[in-house]
Motif scaffolding. Sequence first.
Motif, PDB file in Angstrom:
ATOM      1  N   ILE A 523       0.848  -1.183   0.000  1.00  0.00           N
ATOM      2  CA  ILE A 523       0.000   0.000   0.000  1.00  0.00           C
ATOM      3  C   ILE A 523       0.888   1.238   0.000  1.00  0.00           C
ATOM      4  CG2 ILE A 523      -1.884   1.212   1.144  1.00  0.00           C
ATOM      5  CD1 ILE A 523      -2.580  -1.568   0.042  1.00  0.00           C
ATOM      6  N   LYS A 524       0.667   2.121  -0.958  1.00  0.00           N
ATOM      7  CA  LYS A 524       1.486   3.319  -1.123  1.00  0.00           C
ATOM      8  C   LYS A 524       0.664   4.555  -0.775  1.00  0.00           C
ATOM      9  CE  LYS A 524       4.786   0.783  -2.924  1.00  0.00           C
ATOM     10  NZ  LYS A 524       6.047   0.532  -2.201  1.00  0.00           N
ATOM     11  N   ASP A 525       1.371   5.576  -0.267  1.00  0.00           N
ATOM     12  CA  ASP A 525       0.711   6.856   0.000  1.00  0.00           C
ATOM     13  C   ASP A 525       0.339   7.516  -1.320  1.00  0.00           C
ATOM     14  OD1 ASP A 525       0.893   6.689   2.757  1.00  0.00           O
ATOM     15  OD2 ASP A 525       2.931   7.529   2.777  1.00  0.00           O
ATOM     16  N   PRO A 526      -0.803   8.179  -1.372  1.00  0.00           N
ATOM     17  CA  PRO A 526      -1.197   8.833  -2.632  1.00  0.00           C
ATOM     18  C   PRO A 526      -0.324  10.049  -2.920  1.00  0.00           C
ATOM     19  CG  PRO A 526      -2.762   9.359  -0.901  1.00  0.00           C
ATOM     20  CD  PRO A 526      -1.836   8.339  -0.319  1.00  0.00           C
ATOM     21  N   THR A 527      -0.160  10.310  -4.166  1.00  0.00           N
ATOM     22  CA  THR A 527       0.549  11.520  -4.599  1.00  0.00           C
ATOM     23  C   THR A 527      -0.405  12.694  -4.487  1.00  0.00           C
ATOM     24  OG1 THR A 527       1.831  10.176  -6.134  1.00  0.00           O
ATOM     25  CG2 THR A 527       1.856  12.554  -6.479  1.00  0.00           C
ATOM     26  N   ARG A 528       0.075  13.783  -3.873  1.00  0.00           N
ATOM     27  CA  ARG A 528      -0.771  14.967  -3.676  1.00  0.00           C
ATOM     28  C   ARG A 528      -0.012  16.224  -4.048  1.00  0.00           C
ATOM     29  NH1 ARG A 528      -2.283  15.873   1.805  1.00  0.00           N
ATOM     30  NH2 ARG A 528      -0.416  14.753   2.465  1.00  0.00           N
ATOM     31  N   ILE A 529      -0.738  17.179  -4.569  1.00  0.00           N
ATOM     32  CA  ILE A 529      -0.166  18.511  -4.819  1.00  0.00           C
ATOM     33  C   ILE A 529      -0.562  19.366  -3.634  1.00  0.00           C
ATOM     34  CG2 ILE A 529      -0.175  20.509  -6.348  1.00  0.00           C
ATOM     35  CD1 ILE A 529      -0.779  18.655  -8.666  1.00  0.00           C
ATOM     36  N   ILE A 530       0.413  19.634  -2.772  1.00  0.00           N
ATOM     37  CA  ILE A 530       0.090  20.353  -1.537  1.00  0.00           C
ATOM     38  C   ILE A 530       0.170  21.857  -1.722  1.00  0.00           C
ATOM     39  CG2 ILE A 530       0.814  18.434  -0.087  1.00  0.00           C
ATOM     40  CD1 ILE A 530       3.448  19.863   0.392  1.00  0.00           C
ATOM     41  N   LYS A 531       0.789  22.302  -2.770  1.00  0.00           N
ATOM     42  CA  LYS A 531       0.799  23.726  -3.095  1.00  0.00           C
ATOM     43  C   LYS A 531       0.497  23.848  -4.573  1.00  0.00           C
ATOM     44  CE  LYS A 531       1.415  28.143  -2.394  1.00  0.00           C
ATOM     45  NZ  LYS A 531       0.427  28.925  -1.624  1.00  0.00           N
ATOM     46  N   GLN A 532      -0.715  24.274  -4.889  1.00  0.00           N
ATOM     47  CA  GLN A 532      -1.154  24.315  -6.277  1.00  0.00           C
ATOM     48  C   GLN A 532      -0.802  25.645  -6.918  1.00  0.00           C
ATOM     49  OE1 GLN A 532      -5.288  23.434  -6.553  1.00  0.00           O
ATOM     50  NE2 GLN A 532      -5.120  21.392  -5.644  1.00  0.00           N
ATOM     51  N   PRO A 533      -0.614  25.660  -8.232  1.00  0.00           N
ATOM     52  CA  PRO A 533      -0.410  26.939  -8.927  1.00  0.00           C
ATOM     53  C   PRO A 533      -1.660  27.804  -8.773  1.00  0.00           C
ATOM     54  CG  PRO A 533      -0.724  25.149 -10.504  1.00  0.00           C
ATOM     55  CD  PRO A 533      -0.567  24.520  -9.167  1.00  0.00           C
ATOM     56  N   GLU A 534      -1.462  29.100  -8.669  1.00  0.00           N
ATOM     57  CA  GLU A 534      -2.574  30.018  -8.410  1.00  0.00           C
ATOM     58  C   GLU A 534      -2.799  30.928  -9.607  1.00  0.00           C
ATOM     59  OE1 GLU A 534      -1.612  32.106  -4.863  1.00  0.00           O
ATOM     60  OE2 GLU A 534      -1.907  30.383  -3.536  1.00  0.00           O
ATOM     61  N   TYR A 535      -4.045  31.312  -9.748  1.00  0.00           N
ATOM     62  CA  TYR A 535      -4.448  32.223 -10.821  1.00  0.00           C
ATOM     63  C   TYR A 535      -3.628  33.508 -10.730  1.00  0.00           C
ATOM     64  CZ  TYR A 535      -7.460  35.542 -13.329  1.00  0.00           C
ATOM     65  OH  TYR A 535      -7.935  36.493 -14.182  1.00  0.00           O
ATOM     66  N   ALA A 536      -3.134  33.954 -11.866  1.00  0.00           N
ATOM     67  CA  ALA A 536      -2.254  35.127 -11.867  1.00  0.00           C
ATOM     68  C   ALA A 536      -2.677  36.102 -12.952  1.00  0.00           C
ATOM     69  CB  ALA A 536      -0.800  34.695 -12.076  1.00  0.00           C
ATOM     70  N   ILE A 537      -2.634  37.380 -12.606  1.00  0.00           N
ATOM     71  CA  ILE A 537      -2.806  38.465 -13.573  1.00  0.00           C
ATOM     72  C   ILE A 537      -1.508  39.276 -13.533  1.00  0.00           C
ATOM     73  CG2 ILE A 537      -4.150  40.497 -14.219  1.00  0.00           C
ATOM     74  CD1 ILE A 537      -6.524  39.315 -12.750  1.00  0.00           C
ATOM     75  N   VAL A 538      -0.766  39.280 -14.641  1.00  0.00           N
ATOM     76  CA  VAL A 538       0.535  39.964 -14.669  1.00  0.00           C
ATOM     77  C   VAL A 538       0.549  40.951 -15.816  1.00  0.00           C
ATOM     78  CG1 VAL A 538       1.725  37.997 -13.644  1.00  0.00           C
ATOM     79  CG2 VAL A 538       1.582  38.175 -16.114  1.00  0.00           C
ATOM     80  N   GLN A 539       1.417  41.920 -15.668  1.00  0.00           N
ATOM     81  CA  GLN A 539       1.571  42.929 -16.712  1.00  0.00           C
ATOM     82  C   GLN A 539       2.531  42.437 -17.791  1.00  0.00           C
ATOM     83  OE1 GLN A 539       2.779  46.525 -14.815  1.00  0.00           O
ATOM     84  NE2 GLN A 539       0.980  46.631 -13.462  1.00  0.00           N
ATOM     85  N   ARG A 540       2.263  42.903 -18.976  1.00  0.00           N
ATOM     86  CA  ARG A 540       3.102  42.553 -20.104  1.00  0.00           C
ATOM     87  C   ARG A 540       4.552  42.943 -19.818  1.00  0.00           C
ATOM     88  NH1 ARG A 540       0.979  45.844 -23.473  1.00  0.00           N
ATOM     89  NH2 ARG A 540      -0.917  44.609 -23.712  1.00  0.00           N
ATOM     90  N   GLY A 541       5.480  41.992 -20.081  1.00  0.00           N
ATOM     91  CA  GLY A 541       6.902  42.270 -19.886  1.00  0.00           C
ATOM     92  C   GLY A 541       7.419  41.905 -18.508  1.00  0.00           C
ATOM     93  N   THR A 543       7.561  39.206 -14.948  1.00  0.00           N
ATOM     94  CA  THR A 543       7.893  37.795 -14.707  1.00  0.00           C
ATOM     95  C   THR A 543       6.814  37.181 -13.822  1.00  0.00           C
ATOM     96  OG1 THR A 543      10.255  38.229 -14.891  1.00  0.00           O
ATOM     97  CG2 THR A 543       9.601  36.214 -13.733  1.00  0.00           C
ATOM     98  N   VAL A 544       6.433  35.921 -14.127  1.00  0.00           N
ATOM     99  CA  VAL A 544       5.438  35.228 -13.341  1.00  0.00           C
ATOM    100  C   VAL A 544       5.988  33.859 -12.958  1.00  0.00           C
ATOM    101  CG1 VAL A 544       4.279  34.197 -15.346  1.00  0.00           C
ATOM    102  CG2 VAL A 544       3.007  34.517 -13.219  1.00  0.00           C
ATOM    103  N   SER A 545       5.606  33.393 -11.783  1.00  0.00           N
ATOM    104  CA  SER A 545       6.070  32.096 -11.299  1.00  0.00           C
ATOM    105  C   SER A 545       4.875  31.309 -10.795  1.00  0.00           C
ATOM    106  CB  SER A 545       7.093  32.282 -10.168  1.00  0.00           C
ATOM    107  OG  SER A 545       7.461  31.026  -9.624  1.00  0.00           O
ATOM    108  N   PHE A 546       4.761  30.052 -11.243  1.00  0.00           N
ATOM    109  CA  PHE A 546       3.735  29.129 -10.761  1.00  0.00           C
ATOM    110  C   PHE A 546       4.422  28.064  -9.911  1.00  0.00           C
ATOM    111  CE2 PHE A 546       1.713  30.648 -14.728  1.00  0.00           C
ATOM    112  CZ  PHE A 546       0.534  31.137 -14.182  1.00  0.00           C
ATOM    113  N   GLU A 547       3.874  27.832  -8.716  1.00  0.00           N
ATOM    114  CA  GLU A 547       4.446  26.838  -7.813  1.00  0.00           C
ATOM    115  C   GLU A 547       3.588  25.584  -7.820  1.00  0.00           C
ATOM    116  OE1 GLU A 547       5.898  26.389  -3.132  1.00  0.00           O
ATOM    117  OE2 GLU A 547       4.761  28.156  -3.794  1.00  0.00           O
ATOM    118  N   CYS A 548       4.261  24.431  -7.827  1.00  0.00           N
ATOM    119  CA  CYS A 548       3.567  23.135  -7.783  1.00  0.00           C
ATOM    120  C   CYS A 548       4.389  22.214  -6.890  1.00  0.00           C
ATOM    121  CB  CYS A 548       3.412  22.555  -9.187  1.00  0.00           C
ATOM    122  SG  CYS A 548       2.544  20.980  -9.228  1.00  0.00           S
ATOM    123  N   ARG A 549       3.995  22.149  -5.600  1.00  0.00           N
ATOM    124  CA  ARG A 549       4.736  21.342  -4.641  1.00  0.00           C
ATOM    125  C   ARG A 549       4.032  20.001  -4.459  1.00  0.00           C
ATOM    126  NH1 ARG A 549       5.345  24.270   0.799  1.00  0.00           N
ATOM    127  NH2 ARG A 549       6.063  25.869  -0.679  1.00  0.00           N
TER     128      ARG A 549
END
Length: 1183
Positions: A523-541, A543-549
């Motif tokens: 029996i294995k532990d399930p894989t989970r995304i504990i930090k999901q990428p979040e909706y982002a509104i950024v200005q042209r030009g 930098t944006v970062s999406f986190e997926c832990r």
Amino acid sequence: MQLKIMPKKKRLSAGRVPLILFLCQMISALEVPLDPKLLEDLVQPPTITQQSPKDYIIDPRENIVIQCEAKGKPPPSFSWTRNGTHFDIDKDLLVTMKPDSGTLIINIMSEGKVEIYEGVYQCTARNERGAAISNNIVVRPSRSPLWTKEKLEPIILQNGQPLVLPCRPPVGLPSPIIFWMDNSFQRLPQSERVSQGLNGDLYFSNVLPEDTREDYICYARFNHTQTIQQKQPISVKVISAKSSRERPPTFLTPEGNASNKEELRGNVLSLECIAEGLPTPVIYWIKEDGTLPINRTFYRNFQKTLQIIQVSEADSGNYQCIAKNALGAIHHTISVTVKAAPYWIMAPQNLVLSPGEDGTLICRANGIPKPRISWLLNGVPIEIAPDDPSRKIDGDTIIFSNVQERSSAVYQCNASNEYGYLLANAFVNVLAEPPRILTSVNTLYQIIANRPALLDCAVFGSPLPTIEWFKGAKGSALREDIYVLHENGTLEIPVAQKDSTGSYTCVARNKLGMAKNEVHLEIKDPTRIIKQPEYAIVQRGSTVSFECRVKHDHTLIPTVTWLKDNGELPNDGRFTVDKDHLVIVDVSDDDGGTYTCVANTTLDSVSASAVLSVVAPTPTPAPIYDVPNPPFDLELTNQLDKSVQLSWTPGDDNNSPITKFIIEYEDAMHEAGLWHHQTEVPGTQTTAQLKLSPYVNYSFRVMAENNLGRSLPSEASEQYLTKAAEPDKNPATVEGLGSEPDNLVITWKPLNGFESNGPGLQYKVSWRQRDGDDEWTSVVVANVSKYIVSGTPTFVPYLIKVQALNDMGFAPEPPVVMGHSGEDLPMVAPGNVHVNVVNSTLAEVHWDPVPLKSIRGHLQGYRIYYWKAQNSSKRNRRHIEKKILTFQGSKTHGMLPGLEPFSHYTLNVRVVNGKGEGPASPDRVFNTPEGVPSAPSSLKIVNPTLDSLTLEWDPPSHPNGILTEYTLKYQPINSTHELGPLVDLKIPANKTRWTLKNLNFSTRYKFYLYAQTSAGSGSQITEEAVTTVNEGKMAMASRQVDIATQGWFIGLMCAVALLILILLIVCFIRRNKGGKYPVKEKEDAHADPEIQPMKEDDGTFGEYSDAEDHKPLKKGSRTPSDRTVKKEDSDDSLVDYGEGVNGQFNEDGSFIGQYSGKKEKEPAEGNESSEAPSPVNAMNSFV
């Protein structure tokens, strides 16, 4: 213990002893798995796997290949018959059989003639277990003959006439496909006017000059040989006429008004109607006795052909085609009958049995007409086959009982009627095989926690083996786990947990042997995304970062992949992916979209997405304040029997610090879906030590709170089942009350599932008499809320206690409560009942109390029944109405209000307990004294005259004693409602009529009447009446009414009004000029303004219609007293219309009183009428 698995899916709960999961299927036949290794070893009768079609049309230009493939163990041998006799292929050099096959190859390409090999072929595949046969394969070569040569004369006809160009193709095999073309191989255009029929002919509803041509050519294409034959061209010349005469439709095909059509079930039903006429007719279709099937009906050839696919018996009936143009309509009825070649209802299936077992072969088919069923054994009619005592034929069923290995054979079922036949092979294979486990040895199953785990145990054996499952090498104990045992031997763990890990052994047994196999589960532990990428509104030009832990089982290696709009990331150096982040620099408009993080392992996959929106650079917006985001990544550690530590990761606080966390729990075992408050911790804390109760399947969730409110709940944590313990509390609200005189009903509020602390919740119910020396009697009952003790003495106090217990032990000692056994009706009536009459409507009752032992229950009070004695006439009409008064508690006296005076009453008293009433005391009789009577029931005045009135009345409805006399009082009422002197009369009690004389005429009187007994005077009844007027006055009033309603009078009054208006205008003019005029003229010009013709709605005419008309005028009436007509004077007197006796007249008779400056009004006399002046009186004042 062993747990049997029946053929249907079944859930079983494991106990504390080693668990053996036992499979025992009781079915009528074995199913042989398609395992290559198994099939290599098992003996099996032949089975036809491939054969040529029943109607096999071959190409004469190619070799003939007649297919026949079969399988069996040992491999079958093949033989053929042709036209019902053995076909010896060894004697024909052109015929060969493929190796390890029954397929025939006839080499006609070299020298043979195809016609020689036409015929009916049948293949037989045989081994030691039986023989299977193929269908009858009818072999025929394809034919594509030429058209017979014929000389076709040109066709000449006038514009508007109908035309049919015949095709009549040669008969080929199979039938050719027909189409019409010209010399350039261009298809001829078709329309509602010109179309090709099902028989290939070309139909013209009416011809046009443009139909003239010399190359109408009919072509026949034979698809099997890929050849096309053509007919000689047909020449058509259309002569233009000056005018084409229009005509109604007539059918070109079919002929007549009706025709018949027969079609086989499952085929395409094609019905055709082609009509001629001018203008071109339009075709419509209906079904006379029903509707056309919507999804299976199609119209072809410009509505001229109706097609119904997959035709069935329900499509039989009358179909009508209607041809219609502007000049009329005709119809043709086609009677359709659907027949059916045989088709299967239940084809026989192969039967694998073990020695001594029973089974059946069923062959059921249907058709129109009903097909005949016949059986063959190894290709031979069963009637001439060797006898088998284990076989019994019953029509379409063969029944086998106590089969042996010699019973193995192949049976053929033939179902046939005049439209075709069906042939099916089904073998009976009797096998004696020890168990064989087909699942691979030491198979490793890796399952994600909380998902189902399926452990296979594919097995074969004959007889059918039983299957047993063990956990661990020696069968370790499994507690409180639920397994699903499938009929194919698979063991299912619906929700696999960590403790499900281990080795499982499958053991298969039958009477010929045993086999076992061990498999392993991780029996294995399930894989989970504990930090999901979040909706982002950024200005042209920017930098944006999406986190997926990602959090995963340590034995599994995850692969994290990023996608953009469900596709690969752009091949651009601006996109950088590291362990937990996707970074995009110098963001452009094209970078907007949905970015998905996908985490894969070999066992599971999870994903999370976020949307990136790219906007133009704008000033930095103000921060957004909101409630916190939900916490996440809940984890349980330090798991003890009565406590656990919960930790979590806070969500974003949305610019408002988190002040506290609220923790809730769910008990999935007892109250699934219901969340309860557990505790709260400060907002700076991300762990909490939680106290737990025994035997609860806990899940936890956390909510964050800031000054703006509370977040949504987090996802639930993993479940944690605490160990069972004995109950720590006992049921509440324990009571003991009897429902019958000889029982004691003990009730309590049961513990809920959360309070049970373990399985097997029960209650120990104990009781004993309070006043006795008996020992406690106890009984243990299931999880209920009531126990009934029978055979108890009546209404005896008992001591009661109810103690909870479960499989782990008892709750603390419960408190003792007191109850009583059941009540019974009281045995003794109250004694010494006596009555004191207080007055005519009130009496006081006294009684002695009943001894408590005789009450036999809880004293509720005493109840008095009392009733009034009825006279003989009333007693015959209705039952005596008894009244009841209840006095609560132990009172020994009570008051009876509302009695009727001068009445004879009877009463008795009964004691009341919780069961009901006791016996009644002896009846006591008492009488009420006289009272004052009620008012007389009615009073009316009859026969009014000028000076008398007669009064009639009914005695009081409730005399309440003996009437002694009536008192009548009356007094007059004048016109101002003032009352005159009161006259008092005494009337004997036996009188109900009295006449009053010497009254004033036309006077209103008010009367008062009441009765008397020795107790005093009763209520009075009042009435008013008026004496009549003299006849002269009435006649005058009548005449006035008659005159006032005449048309001439109304006209006269209008003329007088107009004259007065003119005089007023003249006087006004003369006065303004200062002129003098005599008194007579002034009198004529200024008539008394009060004497004017009355409005229609204000007029009164002096008649008395009823008593209301004679009421005096109210004070303040605007009618002056000097206009009142005295009834005793003459109607003709001028005084009646003047100012009174002080009115003065001069010598010439003119009235001068109004100029004297003095207007006197006489007081109204006593008997003046309230009549207002009539219009006639007003007229008299002008004469």
